[in-house]
Every structure is written in C-alpha cells, then in structure tokens.
Design a protein around this motif. Sequence first.
Motif, PDB file in Angstrom:
ATOM      1  N   MET A   1     -14.895  -3.971   2.785  1.00 37.94           N
ATOM      2  CA  MET A   1     -13.702  -3.140   2.853  1.00 37.94           C
ATOM      3  C   MET A   1     -13.776  -2.212   1.645  1.00 37.94           C
ATOM      4  O   MET A   1     -14.010  -2.666   0.515  1.00 37.94           O
ATOM      5  N   ILE A   2     -13.591  -0.923   1.885  1.00 39.30           N
ATOM      6  CA  ILE A   2     -13.638   0.064   0.813  1.00 39.30           C
ATOM      7  C   ILE A   2     -12.230   0.623   0.655  1.00 39.30           C
ATOM      8  O   ILE A   2     -11.665   1.163   1.602  1.00 39.30           O
ATOM      9  N   GLN A   3     -11.666   0.468  -0.545  1.00 39.44           N
ATOM     10  CA  GLN A   3     -10.327   0.971  -0.816  1.00 39.44           C
ATOM     11  C   GLN A   3     -10.427   2.197  -1.703  1.00 39.44           C
ATOM     12  O   GLN A   3     -11.186   2.217  -2.673  1.00 39.44           O
ATOM     13  N   SER A   4      -9.653   3.211  -1.348  1.00 37.23           N
ATOM     14  CA  SER A   4      -9.652   4.453  -2.100  1.00 37.23           C
ATOM     15  C   SER A   4      -8.275   5.088  -1.927  1.00 37.23           C
ATOM     16  O   SER A   4      -7.349   4.444  -1.450  1.00 37.23           O
TER      17      SER A   4
ATOM     18  N   PHE B   1       0.841  -1.183   0.000  1.00 35.56           N
ATOM     19  CA  PHE B   1       0.000   0.000   0.000  1.00 35.56           C
ATOM     20  C   PHE B   1       0.877   1.234   0.000  1.00 35.56           C
ATOM     21  O   PHE B   1       1.879   1.294   0.702  1.00 35.56           O
ATOM     22  N   SER B   2       0.485   2.212  -0.757  1.00 32.53           N
ATOM     23  CA  SER B   2       1.165   3.495  -0.728  1.00 32.53           C
ATOM     24  C   SER B   2       0.656   4.271   0.486  1.00 32.53           C
ATOM     25  O   SER B   2      -0.402   3.974   1.020  1.00 32.53           O
ATOM     26  N   ASP B   3       1.401   5.271   0.901  1.00 33.10           N
ATOM     27  CA  ASP B   3       0.939   6.069   2.035  1.00 33.10           C
ATOM     28  C   ASP B   3      -0.263   6.926   1.671  1.00 33.10           C
ATOM     29  O   ASP B   3      -0.842   7.577   2.518  1.00 33.10           O
ATOM     30  N   SER B   4      -0.672   6.916   0.407  1.00 33.61           N
ATOM     31  CA  SER B   4      -1.868   7.665   0.009  1.00 33.61           C
ATOM     32  C   SER B   4      -3.104   6.775  -0.072  1.00 33.61           C
ATOM     33  O   SER B   4      -4.176   7.244  -0.386  1.00 33.61           O
ATOM     34  N   ASP B   5      -2.948   5.466   0.196  1.00 27.02           N
ATOM     35  CA  ASP B   5      -4.083   4.551   0.161  1.00 27.02           C
ATOM     36  C   ASP B   5      -4.916   4.653   1.429  1.00 27.02           C
ATOM     37  O   ASP B   5      -4.387   4.850   2.516  1.00 27.02           O
ATOM     38  N   VAL B   6      -6.223   4.504   1.268  1.00 32.72           N
ATOM     39  CA  VAL B   6      -7.162   4.503   2.387  1.00 32.72           C
ATOM     40  C   VAL B   6      -7.950   3.205   2.316  1.00 32.72           C
ATOM     41  O   VAL B   6      -8.467   2.850   1.262  1.00 32.72           O
TER      42      VAL B   6
ATOM     43  N   TRP C   1     -11.056   9.710  -1.214  1.00 31.88           N
ATOM     44  CA  TRP C   1     -11.901   9.263  -0.112  1.00 31.88           C
ATOM     45  C   TRP C   1     -12.918  10.310   0.344  1.00 31.88           C
ATOM     46  O   TRP C   1     -14.083   9.974   0.566  1.00 31.88           O
ATOM     47  N   PRO C   2     -12.562  11.587   0.507  1.00 34.76           N
ATOM     48  CA  PRO C   2     -13.592  12.552   0.959  1.00 34.76           C
ATOM     49  C   PRO C   2     -14.811  12.598   0.045  1.00 34.76           C
ATOM     50  O   PRO C   2     -15.951  12.611   0.524  1.00 34.76           O
ATOM     51  N   ASP C   3     -14.601  12.587  -1.269  1.00 26.53           N
ATOM     52  CA  ASP C   3     -15.726  12.602  -2.210  1.00 26.53           C
ATOM     53  C   ASP C   3     -16.504  11.290  -2.159  1.00 26.53           C
ATOM     54  O   ASP C   3     -17.739  11.293  -2.193  1.00 26.53           O
TER      55      ASP C   3
END
Length: 81
Positions: A56-59, A13-18, A64-66
């Motif tokens: 599980m929701i990956q974004s 996972f990148s540090d930008s993954d949620v 993610w905010p949108d």
Amino acid sequence: MSNNPAEQSGLLFSDSDVVVKARLARAEMQMLDKLVEGLGHLGIVTTTNKALGEVMIQSTKYCWPDLKKAIEQMPFEIEFI
C-alpha cells in the motif's frame, strides 16, 4: 457516533490523502520501500501481503503525481491494483 466508516475504524484520512495498492515481485519490495523513502517524503510504503508482493502506497493528492512518475521509472515491474 460518526457514519463515516473510515472514522469508525480509527483511520482518519484527509480528503487530500491518496492510498494506492500495488503488486510487485517479493524480491523488489524492500527496494521499493528504500527508493520511496529516499524521495524526500513523497509517500510511505507498507507491505500488506508479503507472500503476494502486495503493498500500500500512501501519499497526498499533491505529491502522488510526482511519486507515481518516479515509481514508474524504477528498475522493476510494478502493477497498480
């Protein structure tokens, strides 16, 4: 060998993954998947426990905010866990 548990398990996972866990009625799980799919690649829904209605929701941290706003407006109750 890496000391990072995510890398050791093969998940990169990148540090930008949620990754967000959520629970909703089993009957609504497919609808959530289809609606998120139709939002233009804001995220991906994966069922983690069908019996309990858990997904599980990956974004990304940028999308993610949108995606969260859109999910909260969907015609069913969803609980982020």
